[in-house]
Design a protein around this motif. Structure first.
Motif, PDB file in Angstrom:
ATOM      1  N   LEU A 101       0.865  -1.179   0.000  1.00 51.62           N
ATOM      2  CA  LEU A 101       0.000   0.000   0.000  1.00 51.62           C
ATOM      3  C   LEU A 101       0.900   1.227   0.000  1.00 51.62           C
ATOM      4  CD1 LEU A 101      -2.581  -1.179   2.679  1.00 51.62           C
ATOM      5  CD2 LEU A 101      -2.699  -1.444   0.205  1.00 51.62           C
ATOM      6  N   THR A 102       1.075   1.822  -1.136  1.00 47.85           N
ATOM      7  CA  THR A 102       2.058   2.909  -1.253  1.00 47.85           C
ATOM      8  C   THR A 102       1.612   4.178  -0.561  1.00 47.85           C
ATOM      9  OG1 THR A 102       1.132   3.731  -3.323  1.00 47.85           O
ATOM     10  CG2 THR A 102       2.778   1.993  -3.474  1.00 47.85           C
ATOM     11  N   GLY A 103       0.286   4.399  -0.488  1.00 50.25           N
ATOM     12  CA  GLY A 103      -0.196   5.663   0.070  1.00 50.25           C
ATOM     13  C   GLY A 103      -0.161   6.809  -0.915  1.00 50.25           C
ATOM     14  N   PHE A 104       0.309   6.538  -2.161  1.00 47.04           N
ATOM     15  CA  PHE A 104       0.397   7.599  -3.161  1.00 47.04           C
ATOM     16  C   PHE A 104      -0.996   7.923  -3.714  1.00 47.04           C
ATOM     17  CE2 PHE A 104       4.754   5.679  -4.029  1.00 47.04           C
ATOM     18  CZ  PHE A 104       5.367   6.568  -3.163  1.00 47.04           C
ATOM     19  N   THR A 105      -1.258   9.203  -3.872  1.00 52.18           N
ATOM     20  CA  THR A 105      -2.534   9.653  -4.429  1.00 52.18           C
ATOM     21  C   THR A 105      -2.274  10.712  -5.484  1.00 52.18           C
ATOM     22  OG1 THR A 105      -3.721   9.238  -2.356  1.00 52.18           O
ATOM     23  CG2 THR A 105      -4.755  10.734  -3.961  1.00 52.18           C
ATOM     24  N   PHE A 106      -2.769  10.492  -6.685  1.00 43.63           N
ATOM     25  CA  PHE A 106      -2.675  11.485  -7.745  1.00 43.63           C
ATOM     26  C   PHE A 106      -4.040  12.152  -7.920  1.00 43.63           C
ATOM     27  CE2 PHE A 106       0.716   8.491  -8.712  1.00 43.63           C
ATOM     28  CZ  PHE A 106       1.770   9.363  -8.932  1.00 43.63           C
ATOM     29  N   LYS A 107      -4.018  13.440  -8.283  1.00 45.67           N
ATOM     30  CA  LYS A 107      -5.239  14.213  -8.449  1.00 45.67           C
ATOM     31  C   LYS A 107      -5.579  14.351  -9.942  1.00 45.67           C
ATOM     32  CE  LYS A 107      -5.718  15.323  -4.011  1.00 45.67           C
ATOM     33  NZ  LYS A 107      -6.926  15.058  -3.206  1.00 45.67           N
ATOM     34  N   SER A 108      -6.885  14.571 -10.205  1.00 45.89           N
ATOM     35  CA  SER A 108      -7.322  14.669 -11.600  1.00 45.89           C
ATOM     36  C   SER A 108      -6.699  15.847 -12.330  1.00 45.89           C
ATOM     37  CB  SER A 108      -8.849  14.774 -11.668  1.00 45.89           C
ATOM     38  OG  SER A 108      -9.284  15.970 -11.010  1.00 45.89           O
ATOM     39  N   TYR A 109      -6.234  16.850 -11.576  1.00 42.99           N
ATOM     40  CA  TYR A 109      -5.649  18.049 -12.197  1.00 42.99           C
ATOM     41  C   TYR A 109      -4.134  17.904 -12.404  1.00 42.99           C
ATOM     42  CZ  TYR A 109      -5.694  22.994 -13.461  1.00 42.99           C
ATOM     43  OH  TYR A 109      -5.613  24.182 -14.140  1.00 42.99           O
ATOM     44  N   ASP A 110      -3.555  16.744 -12.043  1.00 40.91           N
ATOM     45  CA  ASP A 110      -2.098  16.513 -12.147  1.00 40.91           C
ATOM     46  C   ASP A 110      -1.696  16.176 -13.576  1.00 40.91           C
ATOM     47  OD1 ASP A 110      -1.790  16.985  -9.490  1.00 40.91           O
ATOM     48  OD2 ASP A 110      -1.786  14.867  -8.892  1.00 40.91           O
ATOM     49  N   LYS A 111      -2.129  16.911 -14.544  1.00 42.80           N
ATOM     50  CA  LYS A 111      -1.845  16.584 -15.936  1.00 42.80           C
ATOM     51  C   LYS A 111      -0.398  16.910 -16.274  1.00 42.80           C
ATOM     52  CE  LYS A 111      -6.653  17.427 -17.314  1.00 42.80           C
ATOM     53  NZ  LYS A 111      -6.980  16.017 -17.300  1.00 42.80           N
ATOM     54  N   ASN A 112       0.263  15.948 -16.955  1.00 43.79           N
ATOM     55  CA  ASN A 112       1.668  16.085 -17.387  1.00 43.79           C
ATOM     56  C   ASN A 112       2.622  16.298 -16.218  1.00 43.79           C
ATOM     57  OD1 ASN A 112       0.964  15.955 -20.173  1.00 43.79           O
ATOM     58  ND2 ASN A 112       0.354  18.107 -20.091  1.00 43.79           N
ATOM     59  N   SER A 113       2.241  15.894 -15.011  1.00 43.52           N
ATOM     60  CA  SER A 113       3.136  16.131 -13.871  1.00 43.52           C
ATOM     61  C   SER A 113       3.331  14.917 -12.971  1.00 43.52           C
ATOM     62  CB  SER A 113       2.602  17.295 -13.022  1.00 43.52           C
ATOM     63  OG  SER A 113       1.339  16.966 -12.464  1.00 43.52           O
ATOM     64  N   GLY A 114       2.491  13.895 -13.111  1.00 47.04           N
ATOM     65  CA  GLY A 114       2.601  12.735 -12.243  1.00 47.04           C
ATOM     66  C   GLY A 114       3.380  11.605 -12.882  1.00 47.04           C
ATOM     67  N   VAL A 115       4.198  10.904 -12.112  1.00 48.99           N
ATOM     68  CA  VAL A 115       4.988   9.798 -12.649  1.00 48.99           C
ATOM     69  C   VAL A 115       5.267   8.779 -11.548  1.00 48.99           C
ATOM     70  CG1 VAL A 115       7.211  10.917 -12.211  1.00 48.99           C
ATOM     71  CG2 VAL A 115       7.041   9.188 -13.986  1.00 48.99           C
ATOM     72  N   LEU A 116       5.168   7.511 -11.904  1.00 50.41           N
ATOM     73  CA  LEU A 116       5.622   6.419 -11.027  1.00 50.41           C
ATOM     74  C   LEU A 116       7.052   6.081 -11.409  1.00 50.41           C
ATOM     75  CD1 LEU A 116       2.481   4.112 -11.156  1.00 50.41           C
ATOM     76  CD2 LEU A 116       3.116   5.641  -9.305  1.00 50.41           C
ATOM     77  N   ARG A 117       7.946   6.098 -10.450  1.00 48.48           N
ATOM     78  CA  ARG A 117       9.374   5.852 -10.709  1.00 48.48           C
ATOM     79  C   ARG A 117       9.807   4.625  -9.913  1.00 48.48           C
ATOM     80  NH1 ARG A 117      14.457   7.687  -8.613  1.00 48.48           N
ATOM     81  NH2 ARG A 117      16.004   8.131 -10.240  1.00 48.48           N
ATOM     82  N   PHE A 118      10.259   3.591 -10.605  1.00 52.01           N
ATOM     83  CA  PHE A 118      10.583   2.310  -9.980  1.00 52.01           C
ATOM     84  C   PHE A 118      12.105   2.120  -9.910  1.00 52.01           C
ATOM     85  CE2 PHE A 118       6.579   1.952 -12.280  1.00 52.01           C
ATOM     86  CZ  PHE A 118       5.717   1.580 -11.263  1.00 52.01           C
ATOM     87  N   GLU A 119      12.614   1.838  -8.733  1.00 49.53           N
ATOM     88  CA  GLU A 119      14.036   1.540  -8.539  1.00 49.53           C
ATOM     89  C   GLU A 119      14.150   0.043  -8.252  1.00 49.53           C
ATOM     90  OE1 GLU A 119      15.481   4.043  -5.472  1.00 49.53           O
ATOM     91  OE2 GLU A 119      15.081   5.918  -6.538  1.00 49.53           O
ATOM     92  N   ILE A 120      14.649  -0.716  -9.219  1.00 50.58           N
ATOM     93  CA  ILE A 120      14.672  -2.178  -9.141  1.00 50.58           C
ATOM     94  C   ILE A 120      16.022  -2.625  -8.597  1.00 50.58           C
ATOM     95  CG2 ILE A 120      14.403  -4.296 -10.473  1.00 50.58           C
ATOM     96  CD1 ILE A 120      12.769  -2.606 -12.494  1.00 50.58           C
ATOM     97  N   LYS A 121      16.004  -3.389  -7.525  1.00 49.05           N
ATOM     98  CA  LYS A 121      17.222  -3.780  -6.816  1.00 49.05           C
ATOM     99  C   LYS A 121      17.416  -5.298  -6.864  1.00 49.05           C
ATOM    100  CE  LYS A 121      17.947   0.425  -5.167  1.00 49.05           C
ATOM    101  NZ  LYS A 121      19.117   1.248  -5.531  1.00 49.05           N
ATOM    102  N   ASN A 122      18.698  -5.743  -6.906  1.00 54.00           N
ATOM    103  CA  ASN A 122      19.027  -7.154  -6.748  1.00 54.00           C
ATOM    104  C   ASN A 122      18.899  -7.550  -5.274  1.00 54.00           C
ATOM    105  OD1 ASN A 122      19.666  -7.507  -9.500  1.00 54.00           O
ATOM    106  ND2 ASN A 122      21.677  -6.599  -9.141  1.00 54.00           N
TER     107      ASN A 122
END
Length: 851
Positions: A20-41
């Motif tokens: 449960l990330t707790g992340f919340t994006f809003k409908s007005y977040d156009k061209n500004s929201g991004v999910l960024r994944f850091e993949i670790k061994n």
């Protein structure tokens, strides 16, 4: 992107609940929201994603019904293959949804393995400003149906319009065909009536019986030529201009050719090798995407340039990844490209409409990357150009191209140096800053027209200037106060400029791109990777001094000029100082800040190069400063654990200096280790207290904690002698120095990660003993000779100055300039007691400059 949600993606084989990330994006977040994944061994290190495919699945909810949200592979952007970082920009369509989003991460690796890595959730909520946003998935599904209906209506409208136009075109073609048929019938009747003799005259090039007005095909307009030849004879392109002499001066103007449009493949005097990749044209930190040719920023890649090609050609790209095709203007995309996901490259066939292609390459593959014609790879070869025969006629302008027809910035095989002002191409007098005309005055000289591409430029040593349009129309000019610099703002279009310096300072005047005045360099145009067979090109004299020299008030500053040059020269001049006894050098005592203008001339009095050096002068400090010295035997002082440099520095500053470290004895501590190179401090070598086994590299924070060392104010790094001492060729030195630069950048970053205010100082390596016999006695192995190491040292210092002169992480210290190598080098490379004292003076002067 302004709202970045960072999510760690583990690879451990553990059963885990949905995150449960707790992340919340809003409908007005156009061209500004991004999910960024850091993949670790599993060991915590980044996962290498080169050749891997990261898949993201998302589900949204319509009431209780779970719906798959569409995600395409090209929406998942790899930010760094080596660091294992990918990102997914939140699309507007998802922001129209309101509710919980379930997401899953899967990875397909190039070796055939697959992993199920992470399940997580986040939310999308309605912004207050979007009062009409409908709940749950209703808007999303309704919007999709409206979009589908709109597409259907637009398609029907376009189809009807095209059909109507085709019918009209068909009618026009039929009418023109009927007219042509009628004309041909009339012509046949004329021939039958006795006009055949006149037609014969036309065929032989005569307009009338007197032979007046001879007509040839290349004189006709394009519509006429197309009508006569069916379009088989081009008006522009190959064979359109018969004879190079028909290209007159200024017929090719700025803007009519794209930059680098004139390549070696269309010249008769320069030939390129099989590898078409020119490292001088690469652009770091990105590439053009294969799908639509748009720029994609990526610090792990570089853009290798635009390669000229023809439809249907076969090329082989070794170690390239992202291939994009472009039309003849090098701007418009020419259709879908190719992605070699394995990172090793492959064969490509040029599609219709494509006349250039670009290649995105992983930075780690630059040394093996090759682009060549053909469908199969061949042995790697470096990029090279050659001039089979360099004639005087070519240098002075010959029958093929008139003077200044093609400017330097249009040539893919030549670069203009930093200084755009050619002081050998001037006229007497000054440019009137109001009218733009030349006024007679022997105290001034004025340049030829200098092309400016619209960038910001800075004028140094210039008194007057005037700007013109590309067709020599007047724009404006100005006057610059004596001894002042002026920066001209960027413009939306290119223009021409003429500048006027004083006659007696023309040798130091400079016009350069950017907003700051930098040290003077002579005007030059350099042919890149050119082998000249007729005669050698005079080598440019390099002055191995950093931009700044530090000195202590009332103490002499000694500069030994031969330490700074690759070869002895006839005349070295400095605008300050007195000659040292028995040495070709200078000594001066400064009481305040100043500058030195260092000039090198040949035996004919021709200026070979000059460089202005800033002198920073300070009184001896009266407050405490803490310093750490990292280095080789020149810090350790061979077998003397006390460190002579440490002793000399402590003697100068006394209680105002605390020396840190684990080597030596109090109060002369240091971290000098005999025979060590840069790379030794980054590996698990015995005795390396900076090596952190957890990170497998140099770790300054780890060193301080494990050895209970205070945080220093300054860290001096004195390495490089052992790195290049054994090199036997210029190429070997060049490769080693690139590693040195990378190592120093890494070490400096690690130090500054502890405290950004720590000053990292690199001591430029000192030259060898000038006495060849003494050097030979110290190193009897004939593989190690004095001239070779002196050259290695010069090349290494030159490269380090080029790399770090404008660095915000590393300061350069010119200890190489202030040691007398004729008497103060004990054996081959190790200083005498007096030589160590000269090194310590420069280090103390730097510490005096710290607040």
């Amino acid at each position: 992107m302004r709202k970045i949600a960072n999510i760690g993606v583990p690879t451990q084989p553990f059963s885990r609940a949905t995150k449960l990330t707790g992340f919340t994006f809003k409908s007005y977040d156009k061209n500004s929201g991004v999910l960024r994944f850091e993949i670790k061994n599993q060991d915590g290190s980044p996962t290498d994603l080169l050749g891997a495919t990261v898949r993201l699945f998302m589900y949204i909810y319509k009431g209780e019904e779970k719906q798959l949200f569409p995600i395409f592979d090209n929406q998942i952007i790899t930010e760094s293959y080596m660091q294992g970082i990918v990102k997914y920009p939140i699309p507007d369509m998802l922001l129209a949804y309101e509710g919980k989003v379930d997401a899953f991460i899967y990875i397909d690796f190039p070796d055939g393995t697959h992993t199920d890595n992470l399940a997580f959730t986040f939310n999308v909520e309605k912004s207050m400003i979007d009062g009409d946003v409908q709940l749950n998935g209703e808007y999303y599904f309704k919007d999709f149906q409206q979009l589908l209906q709109t597409i259907t209506e637009e398609t029907e409208h376009i189809t009807n319009t095209v059909v109507k136009q085709l019918k009209q075109t068909a009618e026009d073609v039929e009418s023109k065909f009927n007219e042509l048929t009628t004309g041909m019938e009339e012509a046949l009747e004329m021939i039958e009536d006795g006009y055949a003799p006149r037609l014969t005259m036309l065929e032989t090039g005569k307009v009338n019986k007197n032979g007046v007005g001879e007509v040839t095909l290349d004189m006709l307009s394009q519509p006429v030529r197309e009508a006569m030849t069916g379009g088989s004879v081009p008006v522009v392109g190959k064979d359109s201009v018969i004879g190079y002499e028909n290209i007159v001066a200024s017929s090719i103007l700025e803007g009519q050719l794209a930059d680098n449009a004139v390549g070696t493949d269309v010249t008769t005097f320069i030939k390129s090798g099989k590898n078409k990749f020119n490292p001088n044209l690469k652009i770091d930190n990105g590439y053009y995407g294969s799908s639509n040719g748009t720029w994609i920023s990526n610090e792990s890649f570089f853009h290798a340039g635009f390669f000229r090609c023809k439809p249907g050609q076969e090329w082989y790209v070794s170690w390239g990844v992202h291939i994009a095709f472009f039309k003849a203007n090098m701007k418009d995309n020419a259709g879908p490209g190719v992605v070699f996901s394995n990172g090793q490259g492959g064969a490509i066939t040029i599609p219709e409409g494509a006349f250039y292609f670009s290649v995105g390459v992983a930075k780690v593959r630059e040394s093996v990357f090759q682009v060549e014609l053909g469908s199969t790879p061949t042995t790697y070869e470096k990029y090279k150009l050659s001039i089979p025969e360099l004639e005087t006629e070519l240098m002075n302008g010959n029958k093929y191209l008139l003077d200044k027809t093609v400017p330097v910035n249009k040539l893919a095989f030549a670069d203009m140096g930093k200084n755009m002002f050619n002081n050998q191409d001037v006229v007497s007098g000054y440019i009137n800053p109001t009218t733009g005309t030349i006024m007679a005055n022997a105290s001034y000289v004025t340049s030829d027209y200098i092309l400016v591409d619209g960038s910001e430029i800075t004028l140094s040593g210039i008194r007057f200037y005037y700007r013109y349009t590309m067709d020599y129309g007047r724009i404006n000019g100005g006057t610059i106060e004596s001894n002042q610099n002026l920066t001209l703002e960027a413009t939306s279009a290119p223009y021409l400029i003429r500048v006027t310096p004083f006659t007696n300072t023309v040798g130091s005047a400079q016009v350069e791109k950017g907003t700051e005045a930098t040290p003077f360099e002579p005007y030059e145009v350099v042919l890149k990777h050119v082998t000249v067979e007729s005669k050698p090109i005079k080598e440019k004299v390099t002055i191995n001094l950093p931009p700044t020299i530090y000195t202590t008030a009332s103490k002499p500053l000694n500069i030994y000029t031969q330490n700074l040059l690759k070869h002895p020269v006839d005349d070295v001049r400095i605008n300050y100082g007195r000659g040292l006894q028995k040495r070709n050098g200078y000594s001066e005592t400064f009481q305040s800040n100043g500058s030195l203008n260092f000039e090198v001339y040949d035996k004919n009095g021709e200026l070979l190069n000059s460089k202005v050096i800033s002198i920073v002068t300070n009184n001896p400090r009266n407050t405490l400063v803490k310093a750490l010295l990292i280095g080789d035997s020149t810090i350790r002082s061979e077998n003397d654990m006390n460190g002579i440099v440490s002793r000399k520095m402590k003697k100068e500053l006394g209680d105002n200096l605390t020396l840190l470290g684990t080597q030596g004895v109090e109060p002369y501590k240091h971290e000098g280790r005999s025979g060590w190179k840069f790379s030794d401090y980054r590996t698990n070598r015995e005795g390396n207290l900076f090596f952190n086994p957890a990170t497998n590299d140099f770790d300054f924070a780890y060193y301080l904690t494990e050895n209970d060392i205070e945080t220093p104010d300054a860290v001096f790094i004195q390495l490089g002698i052992n790195d290049v001492f054994y090199s036997s060729s210029d190429a070997s030195v060049s490769n080693i120095v690139q590693t040195m630069i990378a190592d120093l950048n890494f070490i400096a970053s690690s130090i500054k990660s502890v405290d950004e205010n720590i000053r990292v100082v690199y001591n430029l390596p000192t030259p060898p003993n000038e006495n060849i016999d003494t050097f030979g006695a110290a190193y009897p192995d004939t593989r190690y000779v004095q001239w070779r190491y002196r050259l290695n040292n010069h090349l290494a210092v030159q490269s380090m100055i080029n790399a770090f002169s404008n660095s915000d992480k590393v300061d350069l210290l010119a200890i190489n300039a202030s040691i007398d190598c004729s008497v103060n080098i004990r054996d081959g490379v190790h200083p005498t007691n007096e030589g160590y004292g000269q090194i310590a003076e420069r280090m103390v002067a730097y510490l005096n400059s710290l607040v």
